[in-house]
Design an enzyme around this catalytic site. Sequence first.
Site, short mmCIF file in Angstrom:
data_model
loop_
_atom_site.label_atom_id
_atom_site.label_comp_id
_atom_site.label_asym_id
_atom_site.label_seq_id
_atom_site.Cartn_x
_atom_site.Cartn_y
_atom_site.Cartn_z
N SER A 145 56.63 -20.22 27.80
CA SER A 145 56.79 -21.62 28.22
C SER A 145 58.11 -21.79 28.92
O SER A 145 59.12 -21.15 28.55
CB SER A 145 56.76 -22.51 26.98
OG SER A 145 57.15 -23.83 27.31
N TYR A 162 60.40 -24.32 18.80
CA TYR A 162 59.50 -23.84 19.86
C TYR A 162 60.29 -23.10 20.95
O TYR A 162 59.94 -21.98 21.33
CB TYR A 162 58.77 -25.04 20.45
CG TYR A 162 57.72 -24.71 21.47
CD1 TYR A 162 56.47 -24.23 21.07
CD2 TYR A 162 57.96 -24.89 22.82
CE1 TYR A 162 55.49 -23.95 22.02
CE2 TYR A 162 56.98 -24.61 23.77
CZ TYR A 162 55.75 -24.14 23.37
OH TYR A 162 54.78 -23.85 24.30
N1 NAP Z 1 49.97 -27.17 26.49
C1 NAP Z 1 51.11 -26.98 27.15
O1 NAP Z 1 51.62 -27.89 27.86
C2 NAP Z 1 51.80 -25.64 27.09
C3 NAP Z 1 52.93 -25.45 27.91
C4 NAP Z 1 53.57 -24.21 27.86
C5 NAP Z 1 53.09 -23.20 27.06
N2 NAP Z 1 51.99 -23.42 26.27
C6 NAP Z 1 51.53 -22.30 25.43
O2 NAP Z 1 50.18 -22.05 25.70
C7 NAP Z 1 49.55 -21.49 24.53
C8 NAP Z 1 48.28 -22.27 24.20
O3 NAP Z 1 48.67 -23.62 23.98
P1 NAP Z 1 47.62 -24.85 23.95
O4 NAP Z 1 48.25 -25.94 24.70
O5 NAP Z 1 46.27 -24.37 24.30
O6 NAP Z 1 47.71 -25.21 22.39
P2 NAP Z 1 46.62 -25.82 21.40
O7 NAP Z 1 45.64 -26.63 22.13
O8 NAP Z 1 47.40 -26.43 20.29
O9 NAP Z 1 45.85 -24.50 20.86
C9 NAP Z 1 46.57 -23.54 20.11
C10 NAP Z 1 45.65 -22.42 19.72
O10 NAP Z 1 46.41 -21.46 18.96
C11 NAP Z 1 45.70 -21.21 17.74
N3 NAP Z 1 46.58 -20.77 16.67
C12 NAP Z 1 47.57 -21.42 16.05
N4 NAP Z 1 48.10 -20.66 15.08
C13 NAP Z 1 47.42 -19.49 15.10
C14 NAP Z 1 47.49 -18.30 14.33
N5 NAP Z 1 48.37 -18.14 13.33
N6 NAP Z 1 46.65 -17.29 14.65
C15 NAP Z 1 45.75 -17.42 15.63
N7 NAP Z 1 45.59 -18.52 16.37
C16 NAP Z 1 46.44 -19.55 16.09
C17 NAP Z 1 45.00 -22.54 17.42
O11 NAP Z 1 43.98 -22.31 16.46
P3 NAP Z 1 43.54 -23.44 15.38
O12 NAP Z 1 42.50 -24.29 16.06
O13 NAP Z 1 42.99 -22.65 14.25
O14 NAP Z 1 44.77 -24.22 15.03
C18 NAP Z 1 44.49 -22.89 18.81
O15 NAP Z 1 43.34 -22.16 19.11
C19 NAP Z 1 50.60 -21.55 23.42
O16 NAP Z 1 51.23 -20.30 23.29
C20 NAP Z 1 51.59 -22.59 23.94
O17 NAP Z 1 52.87 -22.42 23.40
C21 NAP Z 1 51.34 -24.61 26.27
#
Ligand code: NAP
Length: 238
Positions: A145, A162
């Site tokens: 990120s 984070y």
């Molecule tokens: N959204 C943004 O704006 C943004 C920006 C920069 C970077 N990112 C990065 O992009 C990635 C995906 O983010 P997202 O926005 O898609 O988040 P999200 O919608 O909150 O989804 C997170 C995913 O990670 C899973 N997860 C959490 N803890 C876990 C564990 N211990 N083992 C396996 N799976 C686990 C969750 O599963 P459960 O359903 O079981 O909780 C869910 O499938 C992350 O690394 C995040 O930091 C996101």
Amino acid sequence: MTAASPVALVTGANRGIGRELVRQLAERGWSVLLGSRHEAPGRAVAAELSAGASAAGGEVVPVPLDVGDADSVGAAAQLVRGRVEHLDALVNNAGIHYDTWQDAIDADLAVAAEALEVNLLGPWRTTAAFAPLLRRGSRVVNVSSGAGSFAENGGAGGTPAYAVSKAALDMLTVKLAADLRPRGVLVNAVCPGWVATDMGGSGGRPVEQGAASVRWAVELPADGPTGGFFRDGRRIPW
Ligand SMILES: NC(=O)c1ccc[n+]([C@@H]2O[C@H](COP(=O)([O-])OP(=O)(O)OC[C@H]3O[C@@H](n4cnc5c(N)ncnc54)[C@H](OP(=O)(O)O)[C@@H]3O)[C@@H](O)[C@H]2O)c1
């Protein structure tokens, strides 16, 4: 799995960017192992996405995988080794605790420890466990990120757990890239941008665009870059 298809494993793929990445890869003929820490949602989402996959010659297979639990990662690696001979891509996507509600000075360190466990040690132990399946031209993609970038933060406070976990993930990316360079494995960190998911909240860009930013690093050619940080296919500063 389908012998002719490239194979990817995506962690945290039952919702958000991971789920959309699986959908995009499957539509392009990849066979995808859909990692999910809870078995039921993983199975349900894999079943949903399988239609698009089989039309393109690929497959979506659920894999129970909690990246914060060494036993779960070990069991997943054993299961996957029983199904495929190699991985063309490993995407460390699972992530937690975008802690906009706290500052470093009075942060709840239990939250910081959980963020490090999942966002840093998760990709670390997962890459180590699956490393025997990586071969020349395979790609490891760490979903990082801009929040963890020293250059992009400009001295701002907020999201301490984070941001620290993602900055550490970036350094891990550099270290793993060095270790795996002699084997011809590409290891990069990617920022998906601000994306409208459960984590990103409303206002971010569509999940299709965020996942496409990650997919770029999954589809790199064998002579592509390694040890870098990218968004939308362009290098960004650490
Ligand atoms: N959204 C943004 O704006 C943004 C920006 C920069 C970077 N990112 C990065 O992009 C990635 C995906 O983010 P997202 O926005 O898609 O988040 P999200 O919608 O909150 O989804 C997170 C995913 O990670 C899973 N997860 C959490 N803890 C876990 C564990 N211990 N083992 C396996 N799976 C686990 C969750 O599963 P459960 O359903 O079981 O909780 C869910 O499938 C992350 O690394 C995040 O930091 C996101």
